[in-house]
Motif scaffolding. Structure first.
Motif, PDB file in Angstrom:
ATOM      1  N   ASP A 256      27.096 110.883  17.279  1.00  0.00           N
ATOM      2  CA  ASP A 256      26.086 111.440  16.916  1.00  0.00           C
ATOM      3  C   ASP A 256      25.990 112.948  17.377  1.00  0.00           C
ATOM      4  OD1 ASP A 256      25.035 108.829  16.366  1.00  0.00           O
ATOM      5  OD2 ASP A 256      24.445 108.431  18.120  1.00  0.00           O
ATOM      6  N   MET A 257      26.937 113.478  17.884  1.00  0.00           N
ATOM      7  CA  MET A 257      26.970 115.028  18.224  1.00  0.00           C
ATOM      8  C   MET A 257      27.084 115.726  17.127  1.00  0.00           C
ATOM      9  SD  MET A 257      29.273 115.748  21.438  1.00  0.00           S
ATOM     10  CE  MET A 257      29.112 114.531  23.157  1.00  0.00           C
ATOM     11  N   PRO A 258      26.398 117.045  17.059  1.00  0.00           N
ATOM     12  CA  PRO A 258      26.693 117.878  15.831  1.00  0.00           C
ATOM     13  C   PRO A 258      28.236 118.470  16.167  1.00  0.00           C
ATOM     14  CG  PRO A 258      24.721 118.656  17.103  1.00  0.00           C
ATOM     15  CD  PRO A 258      25.450 117.387  17.860  1.00  0.00           C
ATOM     16  N   MET A 259      28.940 118.775  15.078  1.00  0.00           N
ATOM     17  CA  MET A 259      30.261 118.961  14.962  1.00  0.00           C
ATOM     18  C   MET A 259      30.842 119.943  15.937  1.00  0.00           C
ATOM     19  SD  MET A 259      33.127 118.509  13.860  1.00  0.00           S
ATOM     20  CE  MET A 259      32.967 117.024  12.895  1.00  0.00           C
ATOM     21  N   ASN A 260      29.873 120.933  15.902  1.00  0.00           N
ATOM     22  CA  ASN A 260      30.361 122.179  17.005  1.00  0.00           C
ATOM     23  C   ASN A 260      30.369 121.808  18.714  1.00  0.00           C
ATOM     24  OD1 ASN A 260      27.382 122.272  16.433  1.00  0.00           O
ATOM     25  ND2 ASN A 260      27.395 123.867  17.896  1.00  0.00           N
ATOM     26  N   HIS A 261      29.618 120.583  18.680  1.00  0.00           N
ATOM     27  CA  HIS A 261      29.580 120.080  20.177  1.00  0.00           C
ATOM     28  C   HIS A 261      31.119 119.250  20.256  1.00  0.00           C
ATOM     29  CE1 HIS A 261      26.003 122.177  21.044  1.00  0.00           C
ATOM     30  NE2 HIS A 261      25.242 121.049  20.734  1.00  0.00           N
ATOM     31  N   LYS A 262      31.109 118.384  19.342  1.00  0.00           N
ATOM     32  CA  LYS A 262      32.551 117.686  19.170  1.00  0.00           C
ATOM     33  C   LYS A 262      33.566 118.607  19.370  1.00  0.00           C
ATOM     34  CE  LYS A 262      30.892 113.912  15.984  1.00  0.00           C
ATOM     35  NZ  LYS A 262      31.034 113.126  14.837  1.00  0.00           N
ATOM     36  N   VAL A 263      33.917 119.612  18.497  1.00  0.00           N
ATOM     37  CA  VAL A 263      34.903 120.485  18.675  1.00  0.00           C
ATOM     38  C   VAL A 263      34.917 121.155  20.067  1.00  0.00           C
ATOM     39  CG1 VAL A 263      35.777 122.853  17.804  1.00  0.00           C
ATOM     40  CG2 VAL A 263      34.923 121.102  16.137  1.00  0.00           C
ATOM     41  N   PHE A 264      33.806 121.523  20.659  1.00  0.00           N
ATOM     42  CA  PHE A 264      33.985 122.113  21.929  1.00  0.00           C
ATOM     43  C   PHE A 264      34.582 120.957  22.967  1.00  0.00           C
ATOM     44  CE2 PHE A 264      32.295 122.889  26.278  1.00  0.00           C
ATOM     45  CZ  PHE A 264      32.665 124.072  26.439  1.00  0.00           C
ATOM     46  N   LEU A 265      34.072 120.037  22.706  1.00  0.00           N
ATOM     47  CA  LEU A 265      34.300 118.818  23.799  1.00  0.00           C
ATOM     48  C   LEU A 265      35.957 118.374  23.614  1.00  0.00           C
ATOM     49  CD1 LEU A 265      33.215 116.718  25.941  1.00  0.00           C
ATOM     50  CD2 LEU A 265      32.682 115.197  24.162  1.00  0.00           C
ATOM     51  N   ALA A 266      36.275 118.344  22.536  1.00  0.00           N
ATOM     52  CA  ALA A 266      37.655 117.809  22.405  1.00  0.00           C
ATOM     53  C   ALA A 266      38.268 119.113  22.728  1.00  0.00           C
ATOM     54  CB  ALA A 266      38.088 117.706  20.830  1.00  0.00           C
ATOM     55  N   GLN A 267      38.130 120.263  22.650  1.00  0.00           N
ATOM     56  CA  GLN A 267      38.801 121.500  23.218  1.00  0.00           C
ATOM     57  C   GLN A 267      38.730 121.577  24.779  1.00  0.00           C
ATOM     58  OE1 GLN A 267      38.548 125.138  20.067  1.00  0.00           O
ATOM     59  NE2 GLN A 267      37.530 125.470  22.036  1.00  0.00           N
ATOM     60  N   PHE A 268      37.911 121.201  25.159  1.00  0.00           N
ATOM     61  CA  PHE A 268      37.676 121.153  26.750  1.00  0.00           C
ATOM     62  C   PHE A 268      38.651 120.053  27.381  1.00  0.00           C
ATOM     63  CE2 PHE A 268      35.291 119.600  30.657  1.00  0.00           C
ATOM     64  CZ  PHE A 268      34.840 120.890  31.010  1.00  0.00           C
ATOM     65  N   GLU A 269      38.655 118.874  26.577  1.00  0.00           N
ATOM     66  CA  GLU A 269      39.469 117.780  27.097  1.00  0.00           C
ATOM     67  C   GLU A 269      40.856 118.251  26.904  1.00  0.00           C
ATOM     68  OE1 GLU A 269      38.712 115.195  28.939  1.00  0.00           O
ATOM     69  OE2 GLU A 269      36.598 115.660  28.718  1.00  0.00           O
ATOM     70  N   ALA A 270      41.310 118.962  25.909  1.00  0.00           N
ATOM     71  CA  ALA A 270      42.669 119.253  25.739  1.00  0.00           C
ATOM     72  C   ALA A 270      43.143 120.341  26.797  1.00  0.00           C
ATOM     73  CB  ALA A 270      42.780 119.874  24.118  1.00  0.00           C
ATOM     74  N   ILE A 271      42.331 121.093  27.103  1.00  0.00           N
ATOM     75  CA  ILE A 271      42.474 122.137  27.874  1.00  0.00           C
ATOM     76  C   ILE A 271      42.923 121.647  29.403  1.00  0.00           C
ATOM     77  CG2 ILE A 271      41.361 124.101  29.582  1.00  0.00           C
ATOM     78  CD1 ILE A 271      39.943 125.064  26.814  1.00  0.00           C
ATOM     79  N   LYS A 272      41.936 120.537  29.934  1.00  0.00           N
ATOM     80  CA  LYS A 272      42.202 119.995  30.967  1.00  0.00           C
ATOM     81  C   LYS A 272      43.468 119.134  31.206  1.00  0.00           C
ATOM     82  CE  LYS A 272      38.297 118.417  33.085  1.00  0.00           C
ATOM     83  NZ  LYS A 272      37.807 119.383  34.116  1.00  0.00           N
ATOM     84  N   LYS A 273      43.926 118.500  29.900  1.00  0.00           N
ATOM     85  CA  LYS A 273      44.820 117.707  29.831  1.00  0.00           C
ATOM     86  C   LYS A 273      46.152 118.502  30.083  1.00  0.00           C
ATOM     87  CE  LYS A 273      47.197 114.566  26.592  1.00  0.00           C
ATOM     88  NZ  LYS A 273      47.349 113.946  25.394  1.00  0.00           N
ATOM     89  N   LEU A 274      46.291 119.852  29.292  1.00  0.00           N
ATOM     90  CA  LEU A 274      47.432 120.682  29.146  1.00  0.00           C
ATOM     91  C   LEU A 274      47.499 121.279  30.658  1.00  0.00           C
ATOM     92  CD1 LEU A 274      47.030 122.460  25.874  1.00  0.00           C
ATOM     93  CD2 LEU A 274      48.940 120.732  26.654  1.00  0.00           C
ATOM     94  N   ALA A 275      46.428 121.812  31.291  1.00  0.00           N
ATOM     95  CA  ALA A 275      46.399 122.177  32.699  1.00  0.00           C
ATOM     96  C   ALA A 275      47.316 121.272  33.904  1.00  0.00           C
ATOM     97  CB  ALA A 275      44.988 122.600  33.251  1.00  0.00           C
TER      98      ALA A 275
END
Length: 212
Positions: free
Chosen positions: A85-104
């Motif tokens: 139900d999230m707006p797309m810009n929030h989905k993109v940010f959240l996915a990026q946020f998770e990718a950053i933590k995973k790579l770190a």
């Protein structure tokens, strides 16, 4: 000094300050990966959201609600409660946020932009840098790099910086470029690209020693 580090280095940057190039030089020195737009690819692969949507939303402020609803039609992937139900810009940010933590979590690296310092705020190995430079220096660099007039270069800088600042300020509740929010601020216009990279490298060595 040995050329190793245990740190994750995040780099925020004004447009035209050579932040990406400086990040690449720092990564090369330490023999670690540098993630810039590559972060988008990782986030797209992990989330199942189309890569083009990440590029469209890349470090851009919140889009209109209508635009988010339209883009939402093209999304798929995360099925956790609330995510759909999230707006797309929030989905993109959240996915990026998770990718950053995973790579770190995979080990030392350099991450350029995308609120990486905010995503890793609780990581004791994170060292955040902001690269800035005098406007005239940046205008000359962008005009030469992209064969633009000084006015065109200034317009590109103004537009991009405004977008990056809006994006960062909205998602982090911090102020983009404010010295208090970073471990180190570096002026590439004064130090030059190589000098700025060396300043970061020298400070990382100190940071690593203090962690021991």
């Amino acid at each position: 000094m040995n050329n190793t580090t245990s740190s994750i280095i995040t780099i925020g940057r004004e447009y035209g300050s050579a932040g990406r190039q400086i990040g690449q030089e720092v990564a090369r020195y330490f023999g670690i990966k540098c993630y810039d737009k590559e972060l988008l690819e990782h986030a797209a692969n992990d989330s199942g959201i189309c890569k083009e949507l990440f590029e469209n939303h890349d470090e851009k402020p919140t889009n209109s609600f209508l635009y988010s609803l339209v883009m939402d039609t093209y999304s798929f992937g995360y099925s956790s409660a609330g995510f759909t139900d999230m707006p797309m810009n929030h989905k993109v940010f959240l996915a990026q946020f998770e990718a950053i933590k995973k790579l770190a979590a995979e080990g030392p690296c350099v991450m350029v932009g995308r609120c990486a310092d905010y995503a890793l705020a609780d990581n004791k190995d994170c060292f955040s840098v902001f690269v800035h430079a005098d406007l005239d220096w940046r205008i000359n660099r962008i005009a030469g790099k992209y064969n633009k007039t000084p006015k065109e270069a200034k317009d590109m800088i103004t537009k991009t910086d405004k977008s990056r600042a809006s994006y960062y300020n909205y998602y982090t509740n911090k102020k983009w470029g404010a010295a208090a929010g970073y471990s180190l601020c570096v002026d590439s216009g004064v130090l030059g690209i190589e000098g700025a990279a060396q300043a970061i490298i020298n400070t990382i060595h100190i940071f690593d020693d203090l962690k021991k």
